[in-house]
Design a protein around this motif. Sequence first.
Motif, PDB file in Angstrom:
ATOM      1  N   PHE A   1     -11.455  90.798   0.057  1.00 45.70           N
ATOM      2  CA  PHE A   1     -10.530  91.835  -0.397  1.00 45.70           C
ATOM      3  C   PHE A   1      -9.635  92.216   0.773  1.00 45.70           C
ATOM      4  CE2 PHE A   1     -14.167  92.499  -3.267  1.00 45.70           C
ATOM      5  CZ  PHE A   1     -13.531  92.572  -4.495  1.00 45.70           C
ATOM      6  N   VAL A   2      -8.321  92.261   0.524  1.00 50.88           N
ATOM      7  CA  VAL A   2      -7.380  92.709   1.552  1.00 50.88           C
ATOM      8  C   VAL A   2      -6.588  93.896   1.013  1.00 50.88           C
ATOM      9  CG1 VAL A   2      -7.118  90.546   2.793  1.00 50.88           C
ATOM     10  CG2 VAL A   2      -5.700  90.969   0.796  1.00 50.88           C
ATOM     11  N   SER A   3      -6.333  94.836   1.895  1.00 47.76           N
ATOM     12  CA  SER A   3      -5.568  96.005   1.484  1.00 47.76           C
ATOM     13  C   SER A   3      -4.683  96.452   2.634  1.00 47.76           C
ATOM     14  CB  SER A   3      -6.507  97.132   1.033  1.00 47.76           C
ATOM     15  OG  SER A   3      -5.764  98.180   0.427  1.00 47.76           O
TER      16      SER A   3
ATOM     17  N   TRP B   1      -6.276 104.777   1.623  1.00 44.80           N
ATOM     18  CA  TRP B   1      -6.967 103.487   1.712  1.00 44.80           C
ATOM     19  C   TRP B   1      -8.484 103.625   1.829  1.00 44.80           C
ATOM     20  CZ3 TRP B   1      -3.587 105.580   5.196  1.00 44.80           C
ATOM     21  CH2 TRP B   1      -4.111 105.999   6.421  1.00 44.80           C
TER      22      TRP B   1
ATOM     23  N   VAL C   1     -12.290 100.688  -1.811  1.00 47.66           N
ATOM     24  CA  VAL C   1     -13.494  99.930  -2.165  1.00 47.66           C
ATOM     25  C   VAL C   1     -14.315 100.612  -3.272  1.00 47.66           C
ATOM     26  CG1 VAL C   1     -13.718  98.842   0.090  1.00 47.66           C
ATOM     27  CG2 VAL C   1     -14.857 101.030  -0.327  1.00 47.66           C
TER      28      VAL C   1
ATOM     29  N   THR D   1     -15.525  98.406  -6.138  1.00 48.40           N
ATOM     30  CA  THR D   1     -16.627  97.499  -5.828  1.00 48.40           C
ATOM     31  C   THR D   1     -17.959  98.235  -5.897  1.00 48.40           C
ATOM     32  OG1 THR D   1     -16.577  97.884  -3.414  1.00 48.40           O
ATOM     33  CG2 THR D   1     -15.132  96.178  -4.308  1.00 48.40           C
TER      34      THR D   1
ATOM     35  N   VAL E   1     -20.159  95.128  -0.557  1.00 45.39           N
ATOM     36  CA  VAL E   1     -19.077  94.715   0.332  1.00 45.39           C
ATOM     37  C   VAL E   1     -19.417  95.040   1.781  1.00 45.39           C
ATOM     38  CG1 VAL E   1     -16.660  95.153   0.926  1.00 45.39           C
ATOM     39  CG2 VAL E   1     -17.330  94.965  -1.450  1.00 45.39           C
TER      40      VAL E   1
ATOM     41  N   GLY F   1     -17.551  95.629   5.624  1.00 47.65           N
ATOM     42  CA  GLY F   1     -16.257  96.046   6.145  1.00 47.65           C
ATOM     43  C   GLY F   1     -16.222  95.996   7.661  1.00 47.65           C
TER      44      GLY F   1
ATOM     45  N   TYR G   1     -20.059 100.534   2.035  1.00 43.69           N
ATOM     46  CA  TYR G   1     -20.135  99.178   2.580  1.00 43.69           C
ATOM     47  C   TYR G   1     -21.599  98.761   2.725  1.00 43.69           C
ATOM     48  CZ  TYR G   1     -15.238 100.038   3.616  1.00 43.69           C
ATOM     49  OH  TYR G   1     -13.910 100.332   3.513  1.00 43.69           O
TER      50      TYR G   1
ATOM     51  N   ALA H   1     -19.086  89.541  -0.380  1.00 47.86           N
ATOM     52  CA  ALA H   1     -17.736  90.095  -0.381  1.00 47.86           C
ATOM     53  C   ALA H   1     -17.489  90.902   0.886  1.00 47.86           C
ATOM     54  CB  ALA H   1     -17.527  90.988  -1.602  1.00 47.86           C
TER      55      ALA H   1
ATOM     56  N   ALA I   1     -14.246  93.423   2.840  1.00 50.84           N
ATOM     57  CA  ALA I   1     -12.997  94.160   2.617  1.00 50.84           C
ATOM     58  C   ALA I   1     -12.318  94.396   3.957  1.00 50.84           C
ATOM     59  CB  ALA I   1     -13.283  95.483   1.918  1.00 50.84           C
TER      60      ALA I   1
ATOM     61  N   ALA J   1      -5.342  95.934  -8.303  1.00 50.76           N
ATOM     62  CA  ALA J   1      -5.692  94.728  -7.547  1.00 50.76           C
ATOM     63  C   ALA J   1      -5.165  93.498  -8.267  1.00 50.76           C
ATOM     64  CB  ALA J   1      -7.212  94.621  -7.372  1.00 50.76           C
TER      65      ALA J   1
END
Length: 301
Positions: A130-132, A138, A142, A145, A152, A154, A176, A200, A202, A256
């Motif tokens: 996942f990219v943001s 921000w 996540v 998820t 995830v 991070g 996370y 996954a 992020a 997304a």
Amino acid sequence: MTDLSNVIPAQTGRSWRSTKHAAEYLLLRGLVGLLHILPLDFGSWAMGSLWRLVAPRLRRHDRALRHLAAAYPTKSAAEIDTLARAMWMDLGRTFAESLMVDRIVKAGRVEDASGPLIEAVKASGKGVVFVSLHTGNWELVVIPTVTNGIKVAGVYQRMKNPKVDDYVALVRRDRYPRGLFVKGADVGKKLLRIVRGGGAIALLADLRDRNGLSVPFFDRPAPSTTFPALLARGSDALLVAARVIRTHGVRFRIEAEILDIPRTDDRNADVDAATHLTHQLFEKWVREHPEQWMWAHRRWG
């Protein structure tokens, strides 16, 4: 006789840093306590208003003005200044809200428009990158998820104050569950193992990477990290871009989309193409809500 000329200043310096770190930590905990007493909307608005008042007097405001003027050459100086001040308002809100994420989620302030896509990603059985970007808030990106049971990992930049760093990492930990790793030389291998194992991760990928690939961003070359594309391309994983939009006050929408990574015989070319594609989408998103992106950082060098 022992020479104390070098020892005493060092001890004094350590003592001063320790006192400073303790004071900063106590100030942060006091702010957290206050924000949890105040109504959610008021706490966010008050911090945003404070940043909007103070930040234009700091050096980073000039940088934000320069970046905005270069990105929007047809806008007047007054319009550019209005955008910059709105950005500081959003960043101030984000700072306060980052300390109240649980309250925001429990209050139902996050609209998840990414649900069907996240379900499809989960059903694929593939690893996910996942990219943001630093837009909206921000810290919430996540949340889908978490609600969909995707564990995830991070990465974050360690703060100078170890007490504050430990507290902020603790606050983020539940978002996370695969681990929250400190940015460093060895973190890439850890993330690669997670993705190759079908897990996954992020990442925020819109900051300047001086050793990265130069890609067009608002018609100017911007050194950008290829790491997300490299991980996804090298692991046959999905590359998913996500964003948070502040819709009104302390209310958000998360969106997304899956990015189509080329998979040819030229791996490097594929990674470069996927990195270009990522930042094309980032630019599109920023143009839709320019006041919600972090214009004050050194994106272009």
